[in-house]
Design an enzyme around this catalytic site. Structure first.
Site, PDB file in Angstrom:
ATOM      1  N   GLN A  83       0.814  -1.217   0.000  1.00  0.00           N
ATOM      2  CA  GLN A  83       0.000   0.000   0.000  1.00  0.00           C
ATOM      3  C   GLN A  83       0.848   1.267   0.000  1.00  0.00           C
ATOM      4  O   GLN A  83       0.485   2.262  -0.630  1.00  0.00           O
ATOM      5  CB  GLN A  83      -0.918   0.006   1.229  1.00  0.00           C
ATOM      6  CG  GLN A  83      -1.842   1.214   1.302  1.00  0.00           C
ATOM      7  CD  GLN A  83      -2.627   1.286   2.597  1.00  0.00           C
ATOM      8  OE1 GLN A  83      -2.230   0.698   3.597  1.00  0.00           O
ATOM      9  NE2 GLN A  83      -3.746   1.998   2.588  1.00  0.00           N
ATOM     10  N   LEU A  84       1.997   1.246   0.671  1.00  0.00           N
ATOM     11  CA  LEU A  84       2.753   2.474   0.883  1.00  0.00           C
ATOM     12  C   LEU A  84       4.000   2.603   0.018  1.00  0.00           C
ATOM     13  O   LEU A  84       4.468   3.713  -0.233  1.00  0.00           O
ATOM     14  CB  LEU A  84       3.162   2.571   2.359  1.00  0.00           C
ATOM     15  CG  LEU A  84       2.013   2.652   3.360  1.00  0.00           C
ATOM     16  CD1 LEU A  84       2.548   2.590   4.779  1.00  0.00           C
ATOM     17  CD2 LEU A  84       1.207   3.917   3.157  1.00  0.00           C
ATOM     18  N   ASP A 142      10.681  -5.838  -4.526  1.00  0.00           N
ATOM     19  CA  ASP A 142       9.654  -6.760  -4.034  1.00  0.00           C
ATOM     20  C   ASP A 142       9.962  -8.125  -4.634  1.00  0.00           C
ATOM     21  O   ASP A 142      10.901  -8.271  -5.430  1.00  0.00           O
ATOM     22  CB  ASP A 142       8.256  -6.282  -4.430  1.00  0.00           C
ATOM     23  CG  ASP A 142       7.192  -6.708  -3.410  1.00  0.00           C
ATOM     24  OD1 ASP A 142       7.089  -7.928  -3.138  1.00  0.00           O
ATOM     25  OD2 ASP A 142       6.479  -5.834  -2.900  1.00  0.00           O
ATOM     26  N   ILE A 179      13.776 -10.666   1.187  1.00  0.00           N
ATOM     27  CA  ILE A 179      14.413 -10.361   2.468  1.00  0.00           C
ATOM     28  C   ILE A 179      14.844 -11.611   3.218  1.00  0.00           C
ATOM     29  O   ILE A 179      15.626 -11.529   4.168  1.00  0.00           O
ATOM     30  CB  ILE A 179      13.493  -9.514   3.363  1.00  0.00           C
ATOM     31  CG1 ILE A 179      12.187 -10.251   3.682  1.00  0.00           C
ATOM     32  CG2 ILE A 179      13.238  -8.155   2.735  1.00  0.00           C
ATOM     33  CD1 ILE A 179      11.390  -9.621   4.779  1.00  0.00           C
ATOM     34  N   TYR A 215       1.048 -10.714  13.692  1.00  0.00           N
ATOM     35  CA  TYR A 215       1.443  -9.446  13.085  1.00  0.00           C
ATOM     36  C   TYR A 215       1.804  -8.424  14.160  1.00  0.00           C
ATOM     37  O   TYR A 215       2.857  -7.773  14.112  1.00  0.00           O
ATOM     38  CB  TYR A 215       0.320  -8.927  12.197  1.00  0.00           C
ATOM     39  CG  TYR A 215       0.570  -7.569  11.588  1.00  0.00           C
ATOM     40  CD1 TYR A 215       1.631  -7.369  10.709  1.00  0.00           C
ATOM     41  CD2 TYR A 215      -0.263  -6.492  11.875  1.00  0.00           C
ATOM     42  CE1 TYR A 215       1.861  -6.127  10.137  1.00  0.00           C
ATOM     43  CE2 TYR A 215      -0.046  -5.252  11.308  1.00  0.00           C
ATOM     44  CZ  TYR A 215       1.020  -5.067  10.440  1.00  0.00           C
ATOM     45  OH  TYR A 215       1.247  -3.838   9.881  1.00  0.00           O
ATOM     46  N   LYS A 227       5.522  -6.808  15.230  1.00  0.00           N
ATOM     47  CA  LYS A 227       5.797  -5.374  15.217  1.00  0.00           C
ATOM     48  C   LYS A 227       6.391  -4.909  16.546  1.00  0.00           C
ATOM     49  O   LYS A 227       7.290  -4.057  16.576  1.00  0.00           O
ATOM     50  CB  LYS A 227       4.520  -4.598  14.892  1.00  0.00           C
ATOM     51  CG  LYS A 227       4.126  -4.681  13.416  1.00  0.00           C
ATOM     52  CD  LYS A 227       5.249  -4.197  12.520  1.00  0.00           C
ATOM     53  CE  LYS A 227       4.891  -4.234  11.051  1.00  0.00           C
ATOM     54  NZ  LYS A 227       6.032  -3.823  10.195  1.00  0.00           N
ATOM     55  N   ILE A 232      -4.504   3.471   7.609  1.00  0.00           N
ATOM     56  CA  ILE A 232      -4.119   4.319   6.479  1.00  0.00           C
ATOM     57  C   ILE A 232      -5.173   4.212   5.379  1.00  0.00           C
ATOM     58  O   ILE A 232      -5.544   3.111   4.966  1.00  0.00           O
ATOM     59  CB  ILE A 232      -2.743   3.918   5.918  1.00  0.00           C
ATOM     60  CG1 ILE A 232      -1.691   3.957   7.043  1.00  0.00           C
ATOM     61  CG2 ILE A 232      -2.348   4.828   4.776  1.00  0.00           C
ATOM     62  CD1 ILE A 232      -1.518   5.305   7.689  1.00  0.00           C
TER      63      ILE A 232
END
Length: 373
Positions: free
Chosen positions: A66-67, A88, A107, A195, A199, A225
């Site tokens: 999204q960002l 990505d 990653i 999740y 974080k 967001i």
């Protein structure tokens, strides 16, 4: 044979001599539980400094979420198109691929990620790769690998190469025992999703690497967001995007949260602006490494009333989803972001009326909203 010996001896002297005034870079063998700083004291790891370049060299992981695309656009406008690399593991759309540098980056592949940082002389890294809450709960082992093991790879590489590292956190990092109205920067968190747990882990590991190794780690806790560019994906805060699509297409909206469920929200432009601002903030003004940021806080009912100012015929009903409601009831109602506003001058631009008008300007130019107006 004597010639070979002489060449061998000369190479050996060149590698181990001090005539150039620098030692040979020693690449450490990476083992689980071994700090990236546990290498020879003269290991000459090299990364670009701001004295060597007018602008940072940026890598964005998980850039097709999204960002990421919006952040790349903002950073390219500021630092130059070729200084910002989007990455990505998915194939980008044509307009994304041709808008600036894009590379494949996994990653979980430590060696490949390290090569990307070295070969492209990266100085800033924005780490957006993560499995979100719903997907994470459906596949906990994968979420643990991506959100935690992937983070460890990024932390080690960032510390080794002296990068400035941004890792986003979220409203989901809090839990049912957290203070909700308002929620301060420092409080009990205890989330109940993988999740959210990942974080909190990222926040604490980043701060640890900062204090232990001097890593320039920076983190913002994002509220919900809202963006016109992304489709709602069934998340807890996605009702605030879905209502615009439904208002335009059908004039009917069914909300899966109670009408009085208050959550902190933010328009995407404010989110991206805050991200750039905290990365550009001088180190000496940062009193902490993880900040809340907020712009507005509203309920589904309040949002519907504002939307109905643009589409008066919109019909809103409520069919509460127990799972999403339970999650929403464990999240903050308001973020206390006074530290961000004090330390580095955070100030949002979009309140609820501006948010609604902007969303319709993007989504409704040739649809029901055009007819309604």
């Amino acid at each position: 044979m004597s010639m070979v010996k002489n060449v061998s001896r000369a190479v050996s002297q060149l590698l181990h001599g001090s005539g150039c005034g620098c030692g040979v870079s020693i690449v450490p063998v990476r083992r689980i539980g071994v700090s990236p700083r546990q290498v020879a004291s003269d290991a000459g790891f090299h990364s670009v400094t701001f004295a060597e370049s007018d602008h940072p060299r940026v890598l964005i992981t998980g850039g097709l979420g999204q960002l990421g695309v919006g952040l790349a656009k903002l950073l390219r406008k500021r630092f130059g198109k070729n200084n910002v690399i989007l990455s990505d593991i998915r194939k980008p759309a044509d307009h994304v691929f041709y808008s600036g540098p894009f590379i494949y980056a996994d990653i979980l592949d430590y060696k490949n990620l390290r090569e990307i940082v070295v070969n492209n002389r990266i100085t800033w890294l924005f780490h957006y790769s993560a499995l979100l809450s719903a997907v994470g709960e459906a596949n906990v082992p994968l979420a643990r690998a991506v959100n935690i093991t992937g983070l460890h790879n990024v932390l080690d590489i960032a510390a080794e190469h002296n990068l400035r590292l941004f890792v986003p956190s979220t409203i989901g990092a809090f839990g049912p025992t957290s203070p909700r109205n308002p929620t301060p920067d420092l409080c009990i968190q205890r989330p109940r999703t993988i999740y959210g747990v990942s974080k909190v882990h990222a926040e604490l590991m980043g701060e640890y690497y900062h204090y232990r190794y001097g890593l320039d780690f920076r983190c913002l806790r994002y509220p919900g967001i809202i963006s016109a560019d992304s489709q709602p994906g069934g998340g807890t805060t996605d009702y605030a995007v879905q209502i615009f699509h439904d208002a335009i297409k059908t004039g009917k909206f069914q909300c899966n949260l109670k009408p009085d469920t208050r959550l902190p929200m933010m328009y995407i432009d404010d989110c991206l602006k805050a991200t750039l601002e905290v990365m550009e903030a001088p180190t000496e003004v940062l009193s902490m490494r993880t900040y809340n940021i907020s712009a507005m806080s509203f309920t589904p009912e309040e949002l519907a009333q504002e939307v109905q100012k643009h589409v008066p015929e919109l019909q809103v009903t409520y069919n509460v989803d127990k799972v999403r409601q339970a999650i929403a009831d464990s999240w903050p109602m308001n973020f206390d972001d006074r530290n961000a506003r004090r330390d580095w001058g955070w100030k949002h631009d979009y309140d609820l009326p501006e948010l609604v008008s902007t969303m319709f300007s993007f989504l409704g130019s040739d649809s029901r909203i055009a007819q309604a107006n």
